[in-house]
Design an enzyme around this catalytic site. Structure first.
Site, PDB file in Angstrom:
ATOM      1  N   CYS A 134       4.652  -5.198   7.878  1.00 26.64           N
ATOM      2  CA  CYS A 134       3.358  -5.055   7.182  1.00 26.64           C
ATOM      3  C   CYS A 134       3.469  -4.399   5.809  1.00 26.64           C
ATOM      4  O   CYS A 134       2.476  -4.307   5.095  1.00 26.64           O
ATOM      5  CB  CYS A 134       2.393  -4.263   8.045  1.00 26.64           C
ATOM      6  N   CYS A 454       1.710   1.810   7.805  1.00 31.22           N
ATOM      7  CA  CYS A 454       2.707   1.742   8.873  1.00 31.22           C
ATOM      8  C   CYS A 454       3.231   0.315   8.932  1.00 31.22           C
ATOM      9  O   CYS A 454       2.641  -0.589   8.346  1.00 31.22           O
ATOM     10  CB  CYS A 454       2.086   2.113  10.212  1.00 31.22           C
TER      11      CYS A 454
END
Length: 470
Positions: A134, A454
């Site tokens: 991500c 994250c």
């Protein structure tokens, strides 16, 4: 994580959600307006200043909607074309192009190159693709920063793309092996011998999953365990998700999401805005069943980010080059860090680990930050990070730090919505976070923004963005 909640309570720490004593919904996206402070700049001696001139993104759409018949390079090309149109940068001035992506289309494994050629960039402009879950477009941007800082380049385009509407589904390993062996077989006898070994179960496909290779756990399952470890209730998670959608809707209605560029989908209508922003009610959200840990889990479709199609791109230059070309930059890209933790129990705690590190690197404190933009994978993940950041016990026992860094005040936090509402194309979110920060600083008169995210693998990223002086 052995129930940090219980330990925090025993250590005498508050276990209420930081900032949640007040109503969750700020009155307006402008609520985070701060007074311009005459703080020092983060320029460093003998290092080039690196600026973002502007950035754009296609509308982020729920997978399976208007982009479902496209390929990833189509979306990436649209972002590049939108950036060219927005900035009028001459194509031959761009030294390098970098894109992030996560689930790769096999035909265009270097999607940056295919998109660049499709957008009309010179075939002499090199391009490469990075992947870091991500935070892939964060990696694209920081790679661009390094190329410019080292003097290799002056002008770099960084971006990211993800098309979840069409992910590669493979034949089983046995079927693939058989097909490859058949391709090599020279005689009819060899072919018949191979075919005789075929079994029906060879036909079961391999589907890609949003799961950790090292632990075999889906991210949603991990988020549910994390929420439980930090004693975050279903209601708190639903309230936070409603906040995200409500603020995103307000920002969209007020025209604050200025990084979105319209995209004419071939054979279909022009798409002009994100389509996943859907403010609901807590009553409606409460009706949904747990999505991962059944029947007692707290993570649902309503408090998770959704599978999204989209692409983003930003124009990054050395400051002197930007000024020589007549640009008025939006922001400086300053210090950044990458962190890694245990992918089982701390998969989604990247922001907690990265934030104090990047602040120390920049010589700043939480009080210096005017705009926070954190990636919202799940409500539970965001709230767990806010709790962990506000815990001395967690800092001392898990991070080896003397004291907590502190929780970001909600009036400065993701006030134009976040990944829960705007959408999360894995490879493209990083650029959205940076542009949201830069645009908020410009609008609110703040000086410093902090981006954090994250990522799968237990990794994380944080970066300081400094507003360009008006």
């Amino acid at each position: 994580m052995d129930g940090p909640q219980g330990r925090m309570e025993r250590e005498g720490e508050s276990h209420s959600m930081p900032g949640f004593a007040k109503p969750l919904l700020p009155t307006a996206p402008g609520v985070g307006t701060v007074q311009a402070k005459s703080k020092r700049t983060l320029a460093k001696p003998n290092l080039r200043n690196i600026v973002v001139v502007d950035g754009v993104r296609t509308p982020f759409l729920l997978s399976g909607t208007s982009y479902k018949d496209l390929m990833p390079h189509d979306l990436a090309r649209a972002a590049l074309s939108g950036l060219l149109h927005r900035t009028s940068v001459p194509k031959d001035v761009v030294d390098y192009i970098i894109f992030g992506t996560v689930i790769q289309e096999v035909k265009t494994s270097n999607v940056a190159r295919e998109a660049a050629l499709g957008a009309g960039f010179s075939d002499r402009t090199p391009a490469h693709t990075v992947t870091m879950a991500c935070i892939s477009s964060n990696q694209a941007m920081t790679t661009a920063v390094n190329l410019i800082a080292s003097g290799q380049c002056d002008v770099v385009v960084a971006g990211g793309v993800e098309l979840m509407s069409d992910v590669p589904i493979r034949h089983s390993r046995k079927m693939r092996k058989m097909m490859l062996d058949l391709n090599k077989a020279k005689t009819l006898g060899q072919r018949l011998s191979l075919i005789s070994k075929f079994r029906l179960n060879f036909l079961s496909p391999e589907l890609p999953a949003v799961a950790e290779f090292s632990t075999n756990e889906t991210m949603g399952h991990s988020a549910d365990r994390l929420a439980a470890a930090f004693a975050i209730s279903r209601l708190e998670q639903d309230e936070y998700a409603l906040r995200s959608h409500s603020l995103a809707k307000k920002a969209q209605d007020e025209g604050l999401l200025s990084d979105v560029v319209p995209f004419k989908v071939p054979g279909k209508d022009t798409v002009t805005q994100d389509n996943g922003i859907r403010p609901s009610s807590l009553e409606q959200m409460a009706k949904l069943k747990p999505a991962f840990i059944k029947p007692y889990g707290t993570v649902t479709a309503a408090n998770s980010s959704f599978l999204t199609d989209g692409a983003s791109a930003v124009l990054i230059l050395a400051e002197e080059k930007a000024l020589a070309m007549g640009y008025k930059p939006k922001a400086y890209l300053r210090d950044f860090v990458y962190v890694s933790q245990d992918p089982k129990d701390q998969l989604l705690l990247g922001p907690t680990y990265a934030t104090p590190k990047v602040l120390e690197k920049a010589g700043l404190t939480m009080n210096d930050i005017d705009a926070f933009e954190f990636h919202e994978a799940f409500s539970g993940q965001i709230l767990a990070n806010l709790k962990a950041m506000d815990s001395d016990w967690f800092a001392q026992n898990y991070m080896g730090r003397k004291a907590k860094v502190g929780s970001p005040p909600l009036e400065k936090f993701n006030i134009w919505g976040g990944s829960l509402s705007l959408g999360h194309p894995f490879g493209a979110t990083g650029c959205r976070l940076v542009m949201a920060t830069a645009n908020r600083l410009q609008k609110e008169g703040g000086q410093y923004g902090l981006v954090a995210a994250c990522a799968a693998g237990g990794q994380g990223h944080a970066m300081i963005v400094e507003a360009y002086p008006k």
